[in-house]
Design a protein around this motif. Structure first.
Motif, mmCIF file in Angstrom:
data_model
loop_
_atom_site.group_PDB
_atom_site.id
_atom_site.type_symbol
_atom_site.label_atom_id
_atom_site.label_comp_id
_atom_site.label_asym_id
_atom_site.label_seq_id
_atom_site.Cartn_x
_atom_site.Cartn_y
_atom_site.Cartn_z
ATOM 1 N N ASP A 124 0.808 -1.235 0.000
ATOM 2 C CA ASP A 124 0.000 0.000 0.000
ATOM 3 C C ASP A 124 0.833 1.274 0.000
ATOM 4 O O ASP A 124 1.717 1.437 0.849
ATOM 5 C CB ASP A 124 -0.869 0.068 1.262
ATOM 6 N N ASN A 125 0.519 2.178 -0.897
ATOM 7 C CA ASN A 125 1.107 3.511 -0.849
ATOM 8 C C ASN A 125 0.842 4.119 0.526
ATOM 9 O O ASN A 125 -0.207 3.856 1.130
ATOM 10 C CB ASN A 125 0.447 4.436 -1.877
ATOM 11 N N VAL A 126 1.751 4.943 0.980
ATOM 12 C CA VAL A 126 1.521 5.605 2.261
ATOM 13 C C VAL A 126 0.221 6.432 2.207
ATOM 14 O O VAL A 126 -0.502 6.546 3.189
ATOM 15 C CB VAL A 126 2.728 6.487 2.638
ATOM 16 N N SER A 127 -0.089 6.960 1.025
ATOM 17 C CA SER A 127 -1.331 7.745 0.898
ATOM 18 C C SER A 127 -2.564 6.843 0.923
ATOM 19 O O SER A 127 -3.688 7.323 0.946
ATOM 20 C CB SER A 127 -1.328 8.539 -0.409
ATOM 21 N N HIS A 128 -2.362 5.551 0.916
ATOM 22 C CA HIS A 128 -3.442 4.565 0.924
ATOM 23 C C HIS A 128 -4.466 4.793 -0.173
ATOM 24 O O HIS A 128 -5.665 4.611 0.009
ATOM 25 C CB HIS A 128 -4.158 4.518 2.277
ATOM 26 N N LYS A 129 -4.008 5.201 -1.341
ATOM 27 C CA LYS A 129 -4.949 5.320 -2.443
ATOM 28 C C LYS A 129 -4.201 5.243 -3.758
ATOM 29 O O LYS A 129 -2.990 5.475 -3.813
ATOM 30 C CB LYS A 129 -5.751 6.619 -2.348
ATOM 31 N N TYR A 130 -4.972 4.939 -4.776
ATOM 32 C CA TYR A 130 -4.445 4.951 -6.138
ATOM 33 C C TYR A 130 -4.161 6.397 -6.515
ATOM 34 O O TYR A 130 -4.952 7.293 -6.240
ATOM 35 C CB TYR A 130 -5.495 4.378 -7.081
ATOM 36 N N LYS B 24 4.312 -0.718 8.638
ATOM 37 C CA LYS B 24 3.310 0.332 8.773
ATOM 38 C C LYS B 24 1.920 -0.196 8.403
ATOM 39 O O LYS B 24 1.751 -0.763 7.317
ATOM 40 C CB LYS B 24 3.703 1.460 7.820
ATOM 41 N N VAL B 26 -0.960 0.955 7.035
ATOM 42 C CA VAL B 26 -1.357 2.172 6.324
ATOM 43 C C VAL B 26 -2.845 2.445 6.476
ATOM 44 O O VAL B 26 -3.267 3.585 6.671
ATOM 45 C CB VAL B 26 -0.968 2.044 4.827
ATOM 46 N N LEU B 27 -3.638 1.396 6.410
ATOM 47 C CA LEU B 27 -5.081 1.587 6.533
ATOM 48 C C LEU B 27 -5.422 2.170 7.905
ATOM 49 O O LEU B 27 -6.222 3.097 8.018
ATOM 50 C CB LEU B 27 -5.802 0.253 6.310
ATOM 51 N N ARG B 30 -4.437 5.836 8.008
ATOM 52 C CA ARG B 30 -5.373 6.679 7.256
ATOM 53 C C ARG B 30 -6.657 6.898 8.036
ATOM 54 O O ARG B 30 -7.225 7.985 8.056
ATOM 55 C CB ARG B 30 -5.728 6.037 5.908
ATOM 56 N N ARG B 371 -13.380 5.240 -9.387
ATOM 57 C CA ARG B 371 -11.948 4.925 -9.446
ATOM 58 C C ARG B 371 -11.728 3.419 -9.593
ATOM 59 O O ARG B 371 -11.024 2.961 -10.487
ATOM 60 C CB ARG B 371 -11.293 5.410 -8.146
ATOM 61 N N ASN B 375 -10.459 2.296 -13.241
ATOM 62 C CA ASN B 375 -9.043 1.937 -13.238
ATOM 63 C C ASN B 375 -8.869 0.451 -13.522
ATOM 64 O O ASN B 375 -7.978 0.053 -14.270
ATOM 65 C CB ASN B 375 -8.408 2.280 -11.882
ATOM 66 N N ARG B 633 -6.890 12.857 -9.251
ATOM 67 C CA ARG B 633 -5.641 12.099 -9.110
ATOM 68 C C ARG B 633 -5.880 10.626 -8.826
ATOM 69 O O ARG B 633 -5.007 9.798 -9.012
ATOM 70 C CB ARG B 633 -4.796 12.678 -7.978
ATOM 71 N N GLN B 634 -7.062 10.318 -8.290
ATOM 72 C CA GLN B 634 -7.343 8.909 -7.988
ATOM 73 C C GLN B 634 -7.797 8.144 -9.219
ATOM 74 O O GLN B 634 -7.958 6.931 -9.171
ATOM 75 C CB GLN B 634 -8.410 8.800 -6.895
ATOM 76 N N GLU B 966 -3.436 16.931 2.054
ATOM 77 C CA GLU B 966 -2.114 16.780 1.448
ATOM 78 C C GLU B 966 -1.658 18.023 0.719
ATOM 79 O O GLU B 966 -0.497 18.166 0.382
ATOM 80 C CB GLU B 966 -2.138 15.622 0.438
#
Lengths: 266, 970
Positions: A124-130, B24, B26-27, B30, B371, B375, B633-634, B966
């Motif tokens: 997982d990206n640190v941003s937790h998103k695509y 980490k 991550v989930l 977040r 998305r 995608n 961006r997503q 961000e």
């Protein structure tokens, strides 16, 4: 001169096979795309080609984890053939989801043969998103035959799971000591990127691409297959104003280098 | 089916995968971050787990092998294998589990089963789940807030708190018999007819029910439940556009079929030679190059997205992609578009009506749905818009569009008698029962519970697999006709394909996800990822083998006939035998009254001197102007390698492009531009002008990036309040009239459209309507991708030219809205001048006289200038003294009024004369220069009225919708 023969793998959810095929075809390669079912049934088909290309996408939806299901299938039925293919001089290129599968398979970085030992993860990206954005890449190793004399380049990424993590500190040390890191994310000043978004996923040591012992296997998160044409670059209207974009984009060279290498060495 | 076991009885296990210590989570990070921003305090040390419950052949060791080799990543994960009877509790923690409800699509089940098979492990009944482990003793209240409030959607998911046992594998649903049911319709009185319609969620009114009754009286029999359902599906507003094709009395005017007499009329009168197929197929088709045509369709998917934003939006996109796949003999989807309307993302919780989800949650779900679907399909989402207004809180709008590429010779299709009815793709379940009729009803606060069946969850990978093999079958010529299963499911698909000939199907042959579906459910299910093809018998074997080779189910369920009847059987019994003619042409024309809405609208008071810079930043930060980078961006906007002009441009990639340009044929520079226009606030003032503004905006967007306005097709998508209300219908008539006038003036034919005319929602006893929301989408040809243009300033000392006339009207403008007024009058597009302005700007771009081009839209001149400046990282010095004007606009209006058909052009000094020659006879002015000073400065009547640093303008633009905090700087 040998005409390079490329096998582009398809599977449920692989979705960059057409542009990846075009990347090779443009350089004169004979490209055949094959569904994974066929390759699993006839593994030796692989040995009739010079290059195996694993395109990006979401193989099997990336259910479980990116590339996991495809890697499990390939690892079970194709591991020995793949290993033989590489040992006999074959090239393997895994982009994005293809890279994720190569890592799960253990073909990259392949510090410890045989195939099947997973040493790093793309998670997982640190941003937790695509995220879809262009990044700067520095060439960290010229050993990889896909890189040729490429200098730093810009390419787009598009992934949710691209953060490279090493199994152990010793794996990390060996990646660098044994020259396995091909691409690193760079910041605006051309230095190794430490922060988001220049390092778009939080990869350890800003690693964006890896090669194996032979230098003939390349895995990378950024997409050269989305940068085949000059007009794909996000700033072509600035940098080439009035002149039109250049015909070739920054990604085209990687395909050309691979084809040139095959022509010269096979 | 998964639940049939072989040999010894299987062992039920739960495999739980956690994050390895030192790695980490991550989930969890977040989640903690998002919770904190929402004012929710989570205990430190929250961790997450993923789990799979399943039945495995063999012993626990097999499950461990599966975990080790597949489910747990050796670098990242740890795992435990438990029996469901064992407690998953961990000491000194509380635990939340979220799983999909029984019968709801779980895409991972299939992949896990397949990968297990590769490992030699046989598993079944896979059910995935997610667990959240909170250290300490967080309150019940917090867990509740977190559960259904945050992590789960009650409609499709189940939450368990501190469960004593593990999750059981997917339950097997009971197989109940469904005998043939006849509805006693012939003898029903009016009250009974209405009750039948309501109880069956048929959404037919009394006149329609009487028509159905009369039909069956003439056939001297009562209908089966299936026949009644099929008629209801086919006659739904969603499928038949009853309002737009009905009779309307409006202020002394009599309209017979608004669609035909306005929108389609323009297309037919214009008779443009680039139109290949209009209004007849799943999408409109226009010429592209010598070998290919382009298809374009935009769908609305509003009501499902209100209930289950993620699934609703995902399947909305999945559905319109299938429209592309079902156009002609099948087009390849090459780009997607999406436009959303939501309630304010920062709506105070106290203002949220009962039964509604918070707009920010809806937005997140919708964006993630689009998305994940787009995608995964490998289709770039390149263009769209997001619009916020309080009236969308209870009724959000989701428009999804798809452009396809089709070989020029493959547009014609027709099923022939004797061809087989073959259903392709996913299995059928209870998903989306009553979608077509439900979308024709009003949303109310019990919709959540009543219509849970209307919710669909998609599986993009199944659709992608189907697409791959479908295009191969198309190129081999294995089928004669195709359509997608959308609203109404098989009922609509088979009914439409066999409309002129007839069809007969055997419903027990349809592959099912689970037991227990009635024949009616099978027939009308809106299970996703399915299409129907008509296959000549001589190609049956080859087609079935081709689909099998890539694991895509293809099943013969019947035959196209020549008896003009629609017939269905279930286990040998006839359950439907309907006249195709009655089904498709028996619907009585509706008759409705429409009135002109009475409005009381005012302009705001003038701004105080010295506050124009502050107003500029306020508008840049207003949600309808602010950067949508968090959304865009997503989305993958580059897959397929055709991207020419991207959503964000400039060195910092923060400049919002007007439109998108794509070159879809690899190796060719032939391209097309997409733009979209939507002006709901102007619609509050004047729906006629609103529709013209939407057309003008869509064309401006396409022209600004290099599209040719002369080679442009447009689409209409109406989302309206309930049109049984005469003033809503009056707004619709006005908008339709403008569609005709606009299309004729710009010579841009409508090639496809869709309407959703029941967007009312009830709050308590009050029925409220959304604002009239017309989306216009434009598709323009770009002869050479290398002539495309972006909006970021390129170089200091270039000149800035304003094209188009500024005006006085403030109706629908940000200037008015931000000051609490609607604005007295909406701007009127000058239909004589506007096409000439578009043509001249296009010619200038095509001749490469223009370094940057940006259209003037929300916020007017000042906002457009600010965006160009910070996008290019260059300053701008403008003077407003010699602007071409209509009327006598004051300073507020010169800066911020939103007069249509205006562009800002950046031009190199050496090319200024050539550009001005191009603009001769049109309103324009050289209004300033590009500077190296990082400021936007604007002068008027000898004094500086705006002087702002680019960094401040950019920060205002980027900050509002930066939902993950961000501040997206790259």
């Amino acid at each position: 001169m040998t005409r390079p023969s490329v096998l582009v793998l398809r599977a449920a959810g692989i979705n960059c096979d057409v542009e990846m095929s075009f990347g090779f075809e443009r350089c004169g390669a004979a490209v055949q795309s094959a569904h994974v079912n066929r390759l699993l049934a006839e593994p030796d088909e692989l040995l009739r080609h010079h290059v195996l290309a694993l395109p990006g996408g979401f193989a099997y939806g990336d259910d479980v984890a990116a590339g996991a299901v495809l890697a499990t299938e390939m690892g079970t039925h194709l591991a020995a053939t793949l290993q033989r293919f590489v040992e006999e001089g074959g090239l393997v290129m895994g982009i994005c989801n293809g890279f994720q599968a190569l890592v799960r398979l253990g073909l990259l970085p392949g510090l410890e043969a045989p195939v099947g030992t997973q040493e790093v993860a793309l998670t997982d990206n640190v941003s937790h998103k695509y995220e879809d954005r262009w990044v700067r890449l520095g060439v960290a190793s010229e050993r990889c035959v896909f890189v040729g004399d490429s200098q730093d380049l810009e390419l787009p990424i598009g992934h949710a799971e691209g953060r490279l993590v090493c199994l152990s500190e010793s794996v990390r040390e060996r990646l660098h000591a044994e020259d396995r890191v091909v691409f690193r994310y760079l910041d605006a000043h051309g230095e190794t990127a430490s922060d988001y978004p220049a390092n778009p996923n939080g990869s350890l040591d800003a690693i964006a691409g890896l090669t194996d012992r032979t230098g003939r296997v390349l895995g990378m998160m950024p997409h050269p297959d989305r940068a085949l044409f000059g007009h794909n670059h996000p700033e072509w209207t600035r940098r080439h104003r009035g002149a039109g974009a250049p015909d070739l984009g920054p990604g085209a060279a990687l395909f050309q280098n691979a084809c040139d290498w095959v022509s010269a060495n096979r | 089916m998964e639940h049939e076991s072989r040999g010894s009885s299987p062992l039920a296990v739960c495999i739980e995968v956690g994050i390895r210590p030192g790695r980490k989570d991550v989930l969890a990070a977040r989640l903690a971050n998002a919770a904190q921003r929402a004012g929710l305090r989570l205990p430190d040390g929250l961790s997450t787990r993923r789990g799979w419950s399943l039945n495995v052949q063999g012993d626990r060791a097999q499950a461990e092998r599966l975990a080790q080799r597949l489910l747990a990543d050796p670098v990242m994960n740890t795992f435990v294998v438990r029996l469901p009877s064992e407690s998953p509790a961990e000491p000194d923690t509380r635990r939340l589990e979220v799983m999909r409800r029984a019968g709801v699509m779980d895409p991972s089940a299939r992949s896990v089963t397949r990968a297990a098979a590769a490992l030699g492990v046989t598993i079944s009944d896979v059910r995935s789940w997610q667990a959240y482990v909170l250290p300490g003793d967080p309150s019940d209240e917090l867990l509740e807030q977190l559960g259904y409030g945050w992590l789960a959607n009650e409609i499709v998911e189940e939450v368990r708190v501190d469960p004593e046992q593990g999750v059981a594998p997917a339950p097997t649903l009971p197989d109940t018999p469904h005998p043939r049911t006849v509805i006693p319709l012939r003898d029903a009185n009016d009250a009974e007819l209405q009750r039948l319609s309501e109880e069956g969620v048929l959404a037919l009114d009394l006149v329609e029910m009487r028509t159905v009754q009369a039909h069956f009286r003439s056939e001297q029999r009562d209908p089966t439940d299936l026949e009644l359902e099929t008629i209801a599906q086919t006659w739904s507003e969603h499928c038949k556009h009853k309002t737009l094709t009905g009779l309307v009395d409006y202020e002394g005017e009599r309209w017979d079929n608004l669609l035909k007499s306005t929108i389609a009329r323009a297309t037919h009168e214009l008779d443009r030679d680039f139109c290949v197929s209009v209004f007849v197929d799943n999408a409109g088709v226009v010429k592209f190059d010598d070998e290919h045509h382009l298809t374009f369709k935009v769908e609305t998917h509003n009501h499902p997205s209100a209930l289950e934003p993620y699934g609703g939006a995902g399947t909305g996109l999945g559905g319109v992609i299938r429209d592309t796949m079902g156009t002609g003999l099948g087009a390849k989807p090459i780009v997607s578009t999406d436009v959303f309307c939501f309630g304010p993302h920062d709506l105070p919780a106290a203002d949220l009506p009962p039964g509604c989800q918070h707009p920010s949650r809806i937005m997140e779900g919708v964006v993630h749905g689009v998305r994940d679907y787009g995608n995964r399909m490998g289709i770039p989402t390149v263009n769209g818009a997001v619009f916020f207004d309080e009236r969308y809180v209870a009724n959000p709008l989701v428009y999804a569009g798809s452009v396809g590429l089709i070989p020029a010779g493959m547009v014609e299709k027709a099923a022939r008698p004797g061809d087989l009815v073959v259903v392709l793709g996913g299995a059928t379940g209870r998903d989306g029962i009553h979608g077509a009729t439900f979308s024709s009803l009003e949303l109310h606060d019990e919709s959540e519970t009543m219509s849970s069946g209307a919710v669909q969850i998609g599986n993009a990978i199944e659709e992608k697999q189907m697409l791959d093999v479908l295009l191969a079958a198309r190129d081999r010529g294995l089928y004669s006709g195709i359509t997608d299963c959308g609203a109404g499911g098989l009922s609509s698909a088979v009914g439409e394909m066999g409309e002129l000939i007839g069809a007969e199907v055997h419903l027990e042959r349809v592959p099912l996800k689970y037991h227990g579906l009635s024949y009616t459910e099978i027939w009308i299910s809106e299970a996703q990822e399915r299409m129907v093809v008509s296959v000549p018998p001589e190609h049956e074997a080859e087609l079935l083998a081709l689909f099998a080779s890539e694991d895509v189910p293809a099943t013969v369920i019947g035959t196209f006939t020549n008896d003009k009847r629609l017939r269905a059987h279930f286990h040998g019994e006839e359950v439907m035998n309907l006249s195709m003619e009655f089904l498709h042409d028996g619907l009585p024309q509706q008759e409705r009254q429409a009135t002109r809405r009475v409005r009381d609208t005012r302009d705001p008071a003038p701004l105080a001197a010295g506050t124009h810079g502050a107003m500029l930043k306020r508008i840049l930060a207003a949600p309808n102007v602010a950067s949508k980078a968090w959304v865009v961006r997503q989305y993958d906007h580059e897959v397929q390698c055709g991207s020419v002009i991207k959503p964000f441009v400039g060195p910092g990639r923060d400049g919002p492009s007007d439109g998108a340009v794509t070159a879809p044929v690899l190796g060719s520079r032939r391209a097309f531009a997409l733009g979209c226009g939507l002006a709901p606030w102007a619609g509050d003032v004047d729906p006629y002008r609103m529709a013209l503004l939407a057309i003008d905006e869509a064309l401006r967007n396409a022209v600004a990036v290099g599209g040719d306005p002369e080679q442009t097709a447009i689409l209409d998508n109406f989302s309206w309040g309930n049109c049984e209300k005469p003033d809503n219908l009056g707004d619709l008539v006005e908008a339709c009239k403008a569609c005709y006038d606009g299309a004729m003036a710009f010579r841009t034919p409508f090639i496809s459209g869709k309407d959703s005319l029941n967007n009312d929602y009830r709050v308590g006893d009050e029925s409220r309507s959304i604002p009239p929301t017309l989306l216009i989408s434009a598709l323009s040809q770009v002869d050479d991708a290398h002539h495309a243009c972006s909006m970021d300033l390129k170089q200091a000392e270039h000149e800035i030219v304003l094209v188009g006339s500024s005006g006085t009207e403030l109706g629908g403008s940000h200037l008015a809205r931000l000051q609490g007024e609607l604005g007295a009058e909406a701007p009127l597009v000058d239909l004589e001048r506007a096409p000439r302005v578009m043509a001249a700007v296009h010619a200038a771009i095509e001749r490469q006289l223009v370094a940057a081009c940006h259209d003037l839209s929300e916020g007017g001149l000042a906002v457009a200038a600010a965006e160009m400046a910070f996008a290019g990282g260059l300053g701008m010095e403008l003077t407003l003294d010699d602007l071409p004007v209509d009327g006598t606009p004051d300073l507020d209006r010169l800066l911020f009024a939103e007069a249509p058909t205006r562009f800002l052009l950046e031009v190199e000094r050496g090319q200024l004369d050539a550009l001005l020659k191009q603009l001769k006879g049109l309103p324009h002015a050289v209004i300033g220069v590009v500077s190296n000073d990082a400021r936007l400065s604007i002068r008027h009547a000898g004094s500086e009225v705006i002087d702002e640093a680019l960094d401040d303008l950019r920060a205002a633009f980027l900050g509002t919708l930066d939902l993950d905090g961000e501040h997206d700087p790259q």
